[in-house]
Design a protein around this motif. Structure first.
Motif, PDB file in Angstrom:
ATOM      1  N   TYR A 271       1.188  -1.382   0.205  1.00 51.38           N
ATOM      2  CA  TYR A 271       0.256   0.065  -0.270  1.00 51.38           C
ATOM      3  C   TYR A 271       0.816   1.281   0.104  1.00 51.38           C
ATOM      4  CZ  TYR A 271       0.529   0.310   4.568  1.00 51.38           C
ATOM      5  OH  TYR A 271       1.131   1.135   5.979  1.00 51.38           O
TER       6      TYR A 271
ATOM      7  N   CYS B 285       0.740   6.089   0.577  1.00 55.83           N
ATOM      8  CA  CYS B 285      -0.094   6.812   1.291  1.00 55.83           C
ATOM      9  C   CYS B 285       0.412   8.139   0.324  1.00 55.83           C
ATOM     10  CB  CYS B 285      -0.042   7.155   2.063  1.00 55.83           C
ATOM     11  SG  CYS B 285      -1.640   8.381   2.456  1.00 55.83           S
TER      12      CYS B 285
ATOM     13  N   LEU C  38      -3.631  -1.180   4.277  1.00 52.55           N
ATOM     14  CA  LEU C  38      -3.815  -0.099   4.344  1.00 52.55           C
ATOM     15  C   LEU C  38      -5.317   0.567   5.045  1.00 52.55           C
ATOM     16  CD1 LEU C  38      -3.911   2.476   2.174  1.00 52.55           C
ATOM     17  CD2 LEU C  38      -6.016   1.408   1.119  1.00 52.55           C
TER      18      LEU C  38
ATOM     19  N   ARG D 215      -5.119   4.303   7.646  1.00 51.05           N
ATOM     20  CA  ARG D 215      -6.120   5.250   7.644  1.00 51.05           C
ATOM     21  C   ARG D 215      -6.521   5.756   8.593  1.00 51.05           C
ATOM     22  NH1 ARG D 215      -9.725   3.915   2.009  1.00 51.05           N
ATOM     23  NH2 ARG D 215      -8.643   4.497   0.766  1.00 51.05           N
TER      24      ARG D 215
ATOM     25  N   HIS E  20      -4.922   9.101   9.772  1.00 54.32           N
ATOM     26  CA  HIS E  20      -6.052   9.888   9.210  1.00 54.32           C
ATOM     27  C   HIS E  20      -7.755   9.756   9.803  1.00 54.32           C
ATOM     28  CE1 HIS E  20      -2.972  10.657   6.094  1.00 54.32           C
ATOM     29  NE2 HIS E  20      -2.844   8.985   5.237  1.00 54.32           N
TER      30      HIS E  20
ATOM     31  N   ASP F 148      -4.464   7.260  -1.745  1.00 55.57           N
ATOM     32  CA  ASP F 148      -3.948   5.595  -1.291  1.00 55.57           C
ATOM     33  C   ASP F 148      -4.214   5.045  -1.990  1.00 55.57           C
ATOM     34  OD1 ASP F 148      -6.051   6.254  -0.516  1.00 55.57           O
ATOM     35  OD2 ASP F 148      -5.558   5.466   1.567  1.00 55.57           O
TER      36      ASP F 148
END
Length: 82
Positions: free
Chosen positions: A5, A7, A28, A32, A36, A45
């Motif tokens: 993954y 970002c 991923l 997140r 985030h 991403d």
């Protein structure tokens, strides 16, 4: 083929490569949540396939490239012989 993954918002890349795409997608989602607040960053991403260096992926040229090089070698050897 392994997957990882990435970002773009925080320039993060998965620390390891996953054989299954689903495992990379799970990582991923964890990224997140941690970085985030569970949302997808605006910069983007995702999960992408990567080459496995141990298998030699991406090292050798494709067949069409080898065919062109072979034909070029034939032409040059024919010209050199004259």
């Amino acid at each position: 083929m392994p997957h990882e993954y990435f970002c773009r918002a925080c320039d993060a890349v998965s620390p390891e490569r996953w054989e299954r795409r689903v495992d990379a997608e799970d990582e991923l989602v964890d990224h997140r949540r941690a970085a985030h607040g569970g949302l997808a960053p605006a910069a983007g991403d995702g999960v992408r396939p990567v080459h496995a260096e141990a298998r030699g992926d991406g090292i050798l040229p494709r067949g069409s490239c080898l065919a062109v090089l072979f034909l070029l070698a034939l032409v040059l050897s024919n010209c050199w012989g004259r």
